[in-house]
Structures are given as structure tokens and as C-alpha cells.
Design an enzyme around this catalytic site. Structure first.
Site, short mmCIF file in Angstrom:
data_model
loop_
_atom_site.label_atom_id
_atom_site.label_comp_id
_atom_site.label_asym_id
_atom_site.label_seq_id
_atom_site.Cartn_x
_atom_site.Cartn_y
_atom_site.Cartn_z
CB CYS A 1 39.06 -11.46 75.29
SG CYS A 1 37.61 -10.97 76.24
CG HIS B 1 40.56 10.64 68.80
ND1 HIS B 1 41.45 11.62 68.41
CD2 HIS B 1 39.44 10.84 68.07
CE1 HIS B 1 40.87 12.38 67.47
NE2 HIS B 1 39.66 11.92 67.26
CB CYS C 1 33.07 -10.97 73.49
SG CYS C 1 34.19 -10.20 74.69
CD GLN D 1 41.50 16.80 68.61
OE1 GLN D 1 41.77 17.92 69.01
NE2 GLN D 1 41.68 16.44 67.37
#
Length: 272
Positions: free
Chosen positions: A169, A120, A131, A102
């Protein structure tokens, strides 16, 4: 208890190890859960949500930038190392170990664990909100505008960084706003990873639950499901949890102390 566990461990062919925040606490990783778990004046569950990011991406990125920088200074502890060494040793015997964690801190990866399912996500991965591209990212700072930002002190003013200066990005011509590739409160787990987890839990013949409170779902259900099949489950945790009564073994105390002797080479192991 330990002698009985060691007998089961010596025979197990497929071991699943489920880990939570307790395994990283001994490396000095802040948990942001429970009393005192604040960053500035917020608790993690007020910042780690899609709504918080939509309202104030700068503040959320400050919080995650702080957590990334903290993690870059932390190291695996004896529990992480015992797990990684056990996986490596058993793989030479045709036995498998999978770590289902986790935690988002990548300390298992740093310790050398290969077969790792991060349910997670990870502090060191980003996902583009435009995107959808997911990428590993270990830059420090993650972008120039966050340099020196993210101090946890309650008196610290928000940096209020413009969206265009937050992590962007790098896919061709995208420039979309990046977010941490972690599962936030109110978000579903990645179904592909959950499918992998289910496969591993279906074949395991020994399950360890290490440093997890067994209250965060769906991970809290993994070990009880395995136990219901009659598979031995061993819990390593500071104290008993709501699931303790369902498990065959319980080893109280710090994982870094209890886990290494549990996973050490058993005298019946054949090492070629």
C-alpha cells in the site's frame, strides 16, 4: 426473432446489459472455468479465495500478475465495441444503457463504456489488507519482485516471494499488503454496487444477457427477476443456458457476430 427484438430495442428507454466471460472469450481472454481451465496445476477456484491468499500470497499474486499481463495485450472485440457505441448513441437521444459485468478484465472500459458496474471488481484495482484503500493500478509488473513471474506452465516452480516484496500500500505510512480488488469465491459482493444494480434492473425496460452461463449467483438471478416483471430479456450466448426458457429472445452464436446487428441504429431512431 431479430426483427421482433429490433422493434423492442427501438422503443426501449433504459437498457440493462449483463455480461459474462463469453463476451471476453472472443478477445482471447482465458476463462479458467471448465475443462482445461488450469494455471499450473490449480483451477481458479483453488487460488481465488481468501484462504489461498492467507496461506500463500506469493502464489496468488503470481496468478493475478499473469492475468494482468495477459490482459494488457488483449483488446475489445466487436461485442464490446457495439455495446459502447450503442450507449454513446442512445445517450444523445435521452436513452440510457448500463453494463453490469461479471468480468474483471476492464475490456468494456477499454471499449469506451461509461456507465459500468463491475460486480466482481477489477484486475486493475488493488485493495489494502491493512487500511482497506482501493486504488487503480496499471503498473507492469505490479511490483519489481513479480517481473518475469507467473508463468502458467505446470512445471513452473512457485516464486515464493517474501510478503514484504509483494505489492504494498502506498497510502501515507501504511505499507500494508495489497490484494487484487476482486470478489473471491466465498466473499460477498459489494453491497453498494448491488444496490446500484437493483436500481438499474428496477427501471430497465429491456435487458440483454450476453456471454454468461447464468449459473454464477447472484448474477444468475438478475435477468430472471427482470423477466418475471414482464420485461423482455434477450440472451446472446454460444448455447442455451438453464435460464434460456425464461427469456423472450435467444440468439445463439458468438456475441461478436450476433450483438453488433442487434444494437445497430434502428431506422426509427432520431439522430440529432
Amino acid at each position: 426473432d431479430m426483427a421482433d427484438f429490433r422493434e423492442v430495442f427501438a422503443k426501449a428507454k433504459h437498457i440493462a446489459i449483463i455480461t459474462g466471460a463469453g463476451v471476453s472469450a472472443e478477445s482471447g481472454v482465458p476463462t479458467f472455468r471448465g475443462a482445461g481451465g488450469f494455471w499450473r496445476k490449480w483451477q481458479a477456484q483453488e487460488l481465488a479465495t481468501p484462504g489461498a491468499f492467507a496461506r500463500n500470497p506469493s502464489r496468488v499474486w503470481e496468478f493475478y500478475h499473469y492475468r494482468r499481463e495477459v490482459m494488457l495485450s488483449k483488446h475489445p472485440n466487436p461485442a464490446h465495441i457495439a455495446i459502447a457505441e450503442c450507449e454513446k448513441r442512445l445517450s444523445k437521444q435521452g436513452r440510457s444503457v448500463v453494463v453490469i459485468t461479471q468480468n474483471i478484465d476492464e475490456l468494456h472500459r477499454k471499449a469506451g463504456t461509461k456507465h459500468l458496474l463491475e460486480i466482481h471488481g477489477s484486475l486493475f484495482k488493488t485493495r489494502c489488507t491493512h487500511c482497506g484503500n482501493v486504488a487503480a493500478n496499471y503498473k507492469s509488473p505490479i511490483c519489481p519482485a513479480l517481473a518475469g513471474k507467473g508463468a502458467p506452465d505446470p512445471e513452473t516452480e512457485d516464486a515464493s516471494i517474501p510478503v514484504e516484496d509483494l505489492p504494498q500500500c502506498e497510502e501515507d505510512g501504511c505499507n500494508g499488503l495489497l490484494r487484487p480488488h476482486v470478489v473471491w469465491f466465498g466473499e460477498a459482493l459489494d453491497p453498494d454496487i448491488l444496490t446500484e444494480v437493483e436500481k438499474e434492473l428496477d427501471i430497465c425496460d429491456l435487458c440483454l444477457v450476453v456471454g454468461t452461463s447464468s449459473v454464477v449467483y447472484p448474477a444468475a438471478m438478475f435477468a430472471p427477476q427482470v423477466s418475471a416483471r414482464g420485461v423482455p430479456v434477450a440472451e446472446f450466448n454460444m448455447e442455451a443456458t438453464p435460464a434460456t426458457d425464461r427469456f423472450r429472445f435467444h440468439f445463439p452464436g458468438p456475441c461478436g457476430t450476433t450483438l453488433p446487428p442487434a444494437l445497430a441504429r434502428h431506422e426509427t431512431e432520431i439522430i440529432s
